[in-house]
Design a protein around this motif. Structure first.
Motif, PDB file in Angstrom:
ATOM      1  N   GLU A  35     -26.640 -31.701 -29.981  1.00 17.65           N
ATOM      2  CA  GLU A  35     -25.688 -32.722 -29.535  1.00 17.65           C
ATOM      3  C   GLU A  35     -26.363 -33.845 -28.751  1.00 17.65           C
ATOM      4  O   GLU A  35     -25.713 -34.799 -28.344  1.00 17.65           O
ATOM      5  CB  GLU A  35     -24.612 -32.076 -28.653  1.00 17.65           C
ATOM      6  CG  GLU A  35     -23.661 -31.181 -29.416  1.00 17.65           C
ATOM      7  CD  GLU A  35     -22.703 -30.439 -28.500  1.00 17.65           C
ATOM      8  OE1 GLU A  35     -22.898 -30.441 -27.267  1.00 17.65           O
ATOM      9  OE2 GLU A  35     -21.765 -29.833 -29.037  1.00 17.65           O
ATOM     10  N   GLY A  36     -27.664 -33.712 -28.489  1.00 17.06           N
ATOM     11  CA  GLY A  36     -28.381 -34.747 -27.739  1.00 17.06           C
ATOM     12  C   GLY A  36     -28.156 -34.660 -26.243  1.00 17.06           C
ATOM     13  O   GLY A  36     -28.318 -35.641 -25.527  1.00 17.06           O
ATOM     14  N   ALA A  37     -27.820 -33.474 -25.754  1.00 23.35           N
ATOM     15  CA  ALA A  37     -27.522 -33.297 -24.328  1.00 23.35           C
ATOM     16  C   ALA A  37     -28.751 -32.891 -23.516  1.00 23.35           C
ATOM     17  O   ALA A  37     -28.623 -32.546 -22.353  1.00 23.35           O
ATOM     18  CB  ALA A  37     -26.422 -32.253 -24.161  1.00 23.35           C
ATOM     19  N   VAL A  38     -29.934 -32.922 -24.143  1.00 19.34           N
ATOM     20  CA  VAL A  38     -31.159 -32.510 -23.459  1.00 19.34           C
ATOM     21  C   VAL A  38     -32.162 -33.659 -23.476  1.00 19.34           C
ATOM     22  O   VAL A  38     -32.398 -34.275 -24.517  1.00 19.34           O
ATOM     23  CB  VAL A  38     -31.779 -31.271 -24.141  1.00 19.34           C
ATOM     24  CG1 VAL A  38     -33.087 -30.876 -23.462  1.00 19.34           C
ATOM     25  CG2 VAL A  38     -30.808 -30.109 -24.139  1.00 19.34           C
ATOM     26  N   LYS A  39     -32.729 -33.932 -22.314  1.00 19.51           N
ATOM     27  CA  LYS A  39     -33.787 -34.938 -22.214  1.00 19.51           C
ATOM     28  C   LYS A  39     -35.110 -34.239 -21.950  1.00 19.51           C
ATOM     29  O   LYS A  39     -35.188 -33.328 -21.119  1.00 19.51           O
ATOM     30  CB  LYS A  39     -33.522 -35.937 -21.092  1.00 19.51           C
ATOM     31  CG  LYS A  39     -32.433 -36.915 -21.400  1.00 19.51           C
ATOM     32  CD  LYS A  39     -32.343 -37.965 -20.314  1.00 19.51           C
ATOM     33  CE  LYS A  39     -31.265 -38.979 -20.623  1.00 19.51           C
ATOM     34  NZ  LYS A  39     -31.185 -39.990 -19.555  1.00 19.51           N
ATOM     35  N   TYR A  40     -36.134 -34.675 -22.679  1.00 20.05           N
ATOM     36  CA  TYR A  40     -37.490 -34.158 -22.529  1.00 20.05           C
ATOM     37  C   TYR A  40     -38.354 -35.300 -22.014  1.00 20.05           C
ATOM     38  O   TYR A  40     -38.526 -36.307 -22.695  1.00 20.05           O
ATOM     39  CB  TYR A  40     -37.986 -33.650 -23.890  1.00 20.05           C
ATOM     40  CG  TYR A  40     -39.440 -33.310 -23.963  1.00 20.05           C
ATOM     41  CD1 TYR A  40     -39.945 -32.186 -23.313  1.00 20.05           C
ATOM     42  CD2 TYR A  40     -40.323 -34.085 -24.695  1.00 20.05           C
ATOM     43  CE1 TYR A  40     -41.281 -31.864 -23.398  1.00 20.05           C
ATOM     44  CE2 TYR A  40     -41.660 -33.767 -24.783  1.00 20.05           C
ATOM     45  CZ  TYR A  40     -42.133 -32.652 -24.137  1.00 20.05           C
ATOM     46  OH  TYR A  40     -43.466 -32.335 -24.216  1.00 20.05           O
ATOM     47  N   ASN A  41     -38.828 -35.174 -20.785  1.00 18.30           N
ATOM     48  CA  ASN A  41     -39.621 -36.229 -20.140  1.00 18.30           C
ATOM     49  C   ASN A  41     -38.916 -37.583 -20.202  1.00 18.30           C
ATOM     50  O   ASN A  41     -39.514 -38.613 -20.497  1.00 18.30           O
ATOM     51  CB  ASN A  41     -41.024 -36.300 -20.740  1.00 18.30           C
ATOM     52  CG  ASN A  41     -41.837 -35.051 -20.437  1.00 18.30           C
ATOM     53  OD1 ASN A  41     -41.655 -34.422 -19.403  1.00 18.30           O
ATOM     54  ND2 ASN A  41     -42.708 -34.675 -21.342  1.00 18.30           N
ATOM     55  N   GLY A  42     -37.600 -37.574 -19.931  1.00 21.21           N
ATOM     56  CA  GLY A  42     -36.821 -38.802 -19.839  1.00 21.21           C
ATOM     57  C   GLY A  42     -36.230 -39.321 -21.132  1.00 21.21           C
ATOM     58  O   GLY A  42     -35.479 -40.288 -21.121  1.00 21.21           O
ATOM     59  N   GLU A  43     -36.538 -38.691 -22.269  1.00 22.57           N
ATOM     60  CA  GLU A  43     -36.036 -39.147 -23.574  1.00 22.57           C
ATOM     61  C   GLU A  43     -35.197 -38.042 -24.218  1.00 22.57           C
ATOM     62  O   GLU A  43     -35.590 -36.870 -24.175  1.00 22.57           O
ATOM     63  CB  GLU A  43     -37.200 -39.482 -24.510  1.00 22.57           C
ATOM     64  CG  GLU A  43     -38.194 -40.459 -23.931  1.00 22.57           C
ATOM     65  CD  GLU A  43     -37.992 -41.862 -24.452  1.00 22.57           C
ATOM     66  OE1 GLU A  43     -37.411 -42.013 -25.537  1.00 22.57           O
ATOM     67  OE2 GLU A  43     -38.417 -42.788 -23.753  1.00 22.57           O
ATOM     68  N   VAL A  44     -34.088 -38.413 -24.848  1.00 17.25           N
ATOM     69  CA  VAL A  44     -33.279 -37.433 -25.577  1.00 17.25           C
ATOM     70  C   VAL A  44     -34.130 -36.868 -26.708  1.00 17.25           C
ATOM     71  O   VAL A  44     -34.805 -37.611 -27.420  1.00 17.25           O
ATOM     72  CB  VAL A  44     -31.987 -38.076 -26.132  1.00 17.25           C
ATOM     73  CG1 VAL A  44     -31.245 -37.088 -27.025  1.00 17.25           C
ATOM     74  CG2 VAL A  44     -31.098 -38.538 -24.993  1.00 17.25           C
ATOM     75  N   GLU A  59     -34.113 -32.214 -18.663  1.00 15.11           N
ATOM     76  CA  GLU A  59     -32.821 -32.476 -18.029  1.00 15.11           C
ATOM     77  C   GLU A  59     -31.715 -32.010 -18.963  1.00 15.11           C
ATOM     78  O   GLU A  59     -31.728 -32.333 -20.149  1.00 15.11           O
ATOM     79  CB  GLU A  59     -32.651 -33.968 -17.768  1.00 15.11           C
ATOM     80  CG  GLU A  59     -33.684 -34.548 -16.822  1.00 15.11           C
ATOM     81  CD  GLU A  59     -33.551 -36.045 -16.686  1.00 15.11           C
ATOM     82  OE1 GLU A  59     -32.431 -36.516 -16.392  1.00 15.11           O
ATOM     83  OE2 GLU A  59     -34.558 -36.732 -16.900  1.00 15.11           O
ATOM     84  N   CYS A  60     -30.768 -31.251 -18.423  1.00 17.01           N
ATOM     85  CA  CYS A  60     -29.650 -30.763 -19.227  1.00 17.01           C
ATOM     86  C   CYS A  60     -28.502 -30.388 -18.310  1.00 17.01           C
ATOM     87  O   CYS A  60     -28.703 -29.700 -17.295  1.00 17.01           O
ATOM     88  CB  CYS A  60     -30.082 -29.551 -20.050  1.00 17.01           C
ATOM     89  SG  CYS A  60     -28.801 -28.906 -21.133  1.00 17.01           S
TER      90      CYS A  60
END
Length: 68
Positions: A35-44, A59-60
């Motif tokens: 769903e795109g609800a996770v950011k890896y090093n600031g990027e989805v 980030e989640c």
């Protein structure tokens, strides 16, 4: 911010989300990633098998995980 100590070279993103108690199951982890609800090093990021390594930040659901 949650600090997660990595014991090996890497951990897959879905496993990290479960280990940090962000999600309850692998299926739920796959769903939040797709769903795109996770950011890896600031990027989805949409990769479910993403290898997370020391120094990465995830980030989640309003929580930040710093991998050490």
């Amino acid at each position: 911010m949650l600090d997660f100590t990595l014991e090996g070279e890497f951990i897959h993103l879905i496993q990290l989300l479960k280990a940090a108690n962000i999600v309850q199951s692998g299926g739920e982890a796959q769903m939040v990633v797709s769903e795109g609800a996770v950011k890896y090093n600031g990027e989805v990021d949409y990769r479910k098998r993403l290898k997370v390594r020391r120094g990465d930040i995830i980030e989640c659901r309003g929580k930040i995980i710093k991998v050490k």
